[in-house]
Write a protein that holds these residues in place. Structure first.
Motif: not given
Length: 255
Positions: A9-10, A14-15, A55-56, A129-135
């Motif tokens: 997703g975006v 976007s954030f 946010l997702d 490495r990435a930002l997000g993906d908290w699942h």
């Protein structure tokens, strides 16, 4: 300058686009220590993605930023986008692609209990490495094989440094760094328009059947077009290009 390549997703991309550079400049270490400020901003952005209920949590993004202060340029990268410097026709890679199969990333992942299946971190992500993906990351503060920590590269720009290419993996999957630098230099000598150079790289990647997202940014460090590289006069014909000759000189100088 910044490039983000979102997945799931975006939301995360976007954030991050809206907030990360603002967090860099608001950090207490900026501008005396841009490295500390940038590293802190990546972590703060990542944590903010976890806290934002709107946010997702399954959304994530790679992040590649370039910050120039005076003659100093700082590249920060988390993910598989890439920054490449054009230095009189030579390609100088200023970031490393964080793929799970990369030796250093694989060792870090396995040390933290992660596994790699068919090139995917925990069988889910094609980046290390990435930002997000908290699942995937779980809870804040816990050690996780998926890192938001950026790798930093700081250089002092010289007159030989002509332009910077920033692109997501959709470009680099089908084109080498040297090919991109050579193409951009040729384009700039014709029309001196970095935006048209970006479009030309995207068009070329599509013609090479790139199957991923394509984001490309070209930044010139001088308003003038790159000068022609003079080849020493000789009675013998040369089969090497001017850019190739300059690249060879650079390699020999580093030996």
């Amino acid at each position: 300058m910044k490039v983000f390549d979102g997945h799931g997703g975006v939301d995360a991309a976007s954030f991050t686009k809206k907030n990360i550079m603002k967090l860099v400049m608001e950090d207490k270490h900026f501008p005396t220590s841009t490295k500390k400020a940038t590293r802190s901003a990546f972590v703060k952005t990542d944590h903010a993605l976890a806290d934002a209920s709107s946010l997702d949590r399954s959304s994530g993004t790679t992040a590649l930023t370039a910050l120039i202060l005076d003659k100093t340029m700082l590249i920060a990268n988390a993910g598989d986008s890439r920054a490449v410097l054009g230095k009189r026709g030579r390609a100088i890679e200023l970031s490393k692609d964080h793929k799970p199969n990369c030796t250093s990333e694989r060792l870090r992942i396995e040390k933290l209990g992660g596994v790699i299946y068919d090139g995917y971190l925990n069988g889910q992500l094609s980046v290390a490495r990435a930002l997000g993906d908290w699942h995937i990351k779980g809870t804040k503060g816990s050690l996780c094989p998926l890192s938001c920590e950026p790798e930093l590269e700081e250089i002092v720009l010289t007159e030989e440094d002509e332009y910077l290419i920033m692109g997501c993996d959709g470009l680099w999957d089908v084109m080498s760094s040297q090919c991109a630098v050579t193409m951009v230099r040729r384009e700039l000598m014709q029309h001196n328009d970095p935006e048209r150079c970006s479009q030309a790289l995207v068009k070329e990647a599509l013609q090479r059947n790139s199957c991923d997202n394509l984001t490309v940014v070209v930044v010139c460090f001088s308003p003038e077009a790159p000068p022609r590289i003079e080849i020493p006069k000789s009675h013998k014909r040369r089969s090497i290009s001017a850019e190739g000759l300059d690249l060879l000189k650079g390699v020999l100088n580093e030996l």
